[in-house]
Design an enzyme around this catalytic site. Sequence first.
Site, PDB file in Angstrom:
ATOM      1  N   ASP A  65       0.803  -1.224   0.000  1.00  0.00           N
ATOM      2  CA  ASP A  65       0.000   0.000   0.000  1.00  0.00           C
ATOM      3  C   ASP A  65       0.842   1.283   0.000  1.00  0.00           C
ATOM      4  OD1 ASP A  65       1.024  -0.389   2.523  1.00  0.00           O
ATOM      5  OD2 ASP A  65      -0.875  -0.355   3.597  1.00  0.00           O
ATOM      6  N   HIS A  66       2.120   1.195   0.372  1.00  0.00           N
ATOM      7  CA  HIS A  66       2.943   2.403   0.511  1.00  0.00           C
ATOM      8  C   HIS A  66       3.690   2.755  -0.779  1.00  0.00           C
ATOM      9  CE1 HIS A  66       2.259   1.923   4.784  1.00  0.00           C
ATOM     10  NE2 HIS A  66       3.019   2.949   5.084  1.00  0.00           N
ATOM     11  N   ASP A 120       3.884  -1.376  11.344  1.00  0.00           N
ATOM     12  CA  ASP A 120       3.445  -0.024  10.998  1.00  0.00           C
ATOM     13  C   ASP A 120       2.847   0.576  12.260  1.00  0.00           C
ATOM     14  OD1 ASP A 120       2.668   1.651   8.266  1.00  0.00           O
ATOM     15  OD2 ASP A 120       1.439   2.098  10.024  1.00  0.00           O
ATOM     16  N   ARG A 380      -0.387  12.650  10.287  1.00  0.00           N
ATOM     17  CA  ARG A 380       0.936  13.198  10.594  1.00  0.00           C
ATOM     18  C   ARG A 380       1.201  14.431   9.744  1.00  0.00           C
ATOM     19  NH1 ARG A 380       3.837   7.406  11.419  1.00  0.00           N
ATOM     20  NH2 ARG A 380       3.214   7.311  13.604  1.00  0.00           N
ATOM     21  N   SER A 539       6.729   6.972  12.981  1.00  0.00           N
ATOM     22  CA  SER A 539       6.744   5.730  12.221  1.00  0.00           C
ATOM     23  C   SER A 539       7.554   4.632  12.906  1.00  0.00           C
ATOM     24  CB  SER A 539       7.355   6.009  10.843  1.00  0.00           C
ATOM     25  OG  SER A 539       7.902   4.847  10.298  1.00  0.00           O
ATOM     26  N   ARG A 541       9.348   2.546  11.340  1.00  0.00           N
ATOM     27  CA  ARG A 541      10.371   2.093  10.395  1.00  0.00           C
ATOM     28  C   ARG A 541      11.671   1.734  11.122  1.00  0.00           C
ATOM     29  NH1 ARG A 541      10.010   7.965   7.507  1.00  0.00           N
ATOM     30  NH2 ARG A 541       7.870   7.268   7.623  1.00  0.00           N
TER      31      ARG A 541
HETATM   32  C1  MIC Z   1       3.920   6.286   8.389  1.00  0.00           C
HETATM   33  O1  MIC Z   1       2.742   6.592   8.453  1.00  0.00           O
HETATM   34  O2  MIC Z   1       4.842   7.015   8.789  1.00  0.00           O
HETATM   35  C2  MIC Z   1       4.290   4.935   7.820  1.00  0.00           C
HETATM   36  C3  MIC Z   1       4.950   5.152   6.517  1.00  0.00           C
HETATM   37  O3  MIC Z   1       3.122   4.186   7.592  1.00  0.00           O
HETATM   38  C4  MIC Z   1       5.183   4.219   8.819  1.00  0.00           C
HETATM   39  C5  MIC Z   1       5.768   2.966   8.321  1.00  0.00           C
HETATM   40  C6  MIC Z   1       6.958   3.159   7.425  1.00  0.00           C
HETATM   41  O4  MIC Z   1       7.762   4.039   7.666  1.00  0.00           O
HETATM   42  O5  MIC Z   1       7.063   2.382   6.481  1.00  0.00           O
HETATM   43  C7  MIC Z   1       4.531   3.917  10.171  1.00  0.00           C
HETATM   44  O6  MIC Z   1       3.597   4.571  10.545  1.00  0.00           O
HETATM   45  O7  MIC Z   1       5.017   3.041  10.902  1.00  0.00           O
HETATM   46 FE1  SF4 Z   2      -0.132   4.717   5.093  1.00  0.00          FE
HETATM   47 FE2  SF4 Z   2       1.150   5.395   7.337  1.00  0.00          FE
HETATM   48 FE3  SF4 Z   2      -0.297   7.184   5.999  1.00  0.00          FE
HETATM   49 FE4  SF4 Z   2      -1.507   5.254   7.260  1.00  0.00          FE
HETATM   50  S1  SF4 Z   2      -0.294   6.851   8.192  1.00  0.00           S
HETATM   51  S2  SF4 Z   2      -1.972   5.960   5.198  1.00  0.00           S
HETATM   52  S3  SF4 Z   2      -0.101   3.541   6.991  1.00  0.00           S
HETATM   53  S4  SF4 Z   2       1.562   6.168   5.287  1.00  0.00           S
END
Ligand code: MIC
Ligand code: SF4
Length: 645
Positions: A65-66, A120, A380, A539, A541
């Site tokens: 999805d990313h 995630d 975010r 995140s 990550r």
């Molecule tokens: C995000 O919303 O920051 C992400 C991208 O979904 C991350 C995961 C990632 O960095 O791949 C998260 O929320 O953990």
């Molecule tokens: Fe995707 Fe993270 Fe954004 Fe949710 S917050 S839509 S999991 S990138």
Amino acid sequence: MAKGTLVQKIIAAHLVSGDPAKDAQLRIRIDQTLTQDATGTMAYLELEAMKTPHVATELSVSYVDHNMMQNGPENRNDHLYLQTVAAEKGVIFSPPGNGICHQLHLERFGRPGKTLIGSDSHTPTGGGIGMLAIGAGGLDVALAMAGQPFTIPTPKVVGVKLTGRLRPWVAAKDVILKLLSILTTKGNVGSIVEYFGPGVADLSVPQRATITNMGAELGVTTSVFPSDGRTREFLRRQGREQDFAPFGADADAEYDRVVEIDLDALEPLAACPSSPDNIKPVRELAGIKVGQVLVGSCTNGGYRDLAMLAMALKGRRIHPDVTFGIAPGSRPVLEMLCANGMLGDLVAAGARILEVGCGPCIGQGQSPADGTVTVRTFNRNFAGRSGTKGDQSYLVSPETALAAALTGEFTDPRTLDIPFPAVAEPERYTSDDAHFQQPVPGRGIIRKPTIGEPPMNTALPENIDGVVVIKVGDKITTDHIMPAGVHLKLRSNIPAYSKVVFECFTEPGKPSFAERAARVRDAGKHGVIVGRDSYGQGSSREHAAICPMYLGIKVVAALAIERIHRANLVNFGIVPLIFRDPADYDSIAEGDSLAFAGLPGQLVEGGEVRGTLQKADGTQREIVFTHPLSAADIVLVKAGGRLNC
Ligand code: MIC
Ligand code: SF4
């Protein structure tokens, strides 16, 4: 731990070891896991490295999805690896186009009373359906897939008592924005939020999921709603009433802290740049010009939110100075909007329909123009996450987004001259599970050259001859440490991705963090990162640990380190230290030496660690640190991380 709470009951039913009455950490059995592609490739490479033939969970799902832009082969290479490794290991695969992991998991797999961990940080979305759903690093998810218990801090349970009913134009998003204004993004590490009270029944499961989703921004372990009549109704409408089970707190449950939110008294709110807890009422922002409105993400990409927009926009047009993008959260949501004609109403109103997935929420397209305001229903708004340096990103409800799209400026939606579109939950949600690929082994794993190996660390050296490679301030997020956006496609290639660690702090013409760290390493010394409060927010990550580890970082010293990031540091053999005296943070500068003699021996559970700070002028003094490491963590960091154990 707080007695009679829902949290206590789910934990008790899954407890493997640890005593909630006296131990700081508990190990719990994990029923389900989820991964997404941007963290998933590493997680499955790690699972392969553990030689796990087949997952041991009740259910594991791998979502794509990313990374969906496919600018170059990297994204699709990742998808093929994920698809084929899932088939071999017994994991259900959700291909690109199916939807955002959290939205789909809630719709199709979430089950009240179960435990879920996901690679995630917004995995707590599942709390909306009464699951104990927790975000973690990829390696911890790989271990859970291999059947290992997951360690959580014994939680303090914050009870959020909801009373009253949401008024028209006030949304579930405003509930979590209100809570963020109360609890903020700092200081909640180790807590779990549990919702209770008469106002809970006013909220549908998708509304609850919006609230638990963005609960991630509080920095808590997770958030959870009871499983009640509304939960049963949602599951029935999803065609899986058999998955329902009632769960709730006892009437006399004792919470460690209680916060009360009166839904009747709530008003539309916005998180202002550049932190999800910088909350203001929308009426105070009224009149600020808006250049972009985006609706979607795992917070507000569901059917109710998009149907509300379609109903309000039918026969109307968005403001000519606004670009208006919509990214549906899942294919079933998009299918429903297609079938009932609402998609046509959105398109006719001027909406740009984006691909189902995370999209602009993680900086994959739709960066705003310089100096313009972007209004988003996401979770975010960290500086630069939109892909534009100096961005002005506001987080709001779909109702407030609608008002901005129509008027071209911040507008309290309660002042709109249109009837409130009360959306009825569909009698039956569309649910074509044929798009999920059930695992069938035997075809082999496809691994193209852009997918590297998870790098290994060396055991923790006896003496750390440390050099402070960077000193940063409060609330450093993992987005600051490892930027996503245009670099997201490098997630499977650690040497390439490591070049952009702390990229946002590189001054033009000066060496990057990676170059400075390499110099320290080449001189036979060890890199140290110094942070302040709430280091590693956001995140999950694990790249924010793996890439610094790859560059030779051995210690992260801060005033406080967030839960998931701390676990990731330990998993990859970086020692997390906490300044005993916060004033010591002020006395350190970039380039200073920070040495630790006999560090492995100094690491004792509950103990202190002494280091020697040497300034450029040769003056020296001792600095004392504490650390959050359990006995098991200490074994891991001494070995140089989990992959060495
Ligand atoms: C995000 O919303 O920051 C992400 C991208 O979904 C991350 C995961 C990632 O960095 O791949 C998260 O929320 O953990
Ligand atoms: Fe995707 Fe993270 Fe954004 Fe949710 S917050 S839509 S999991 S990138």
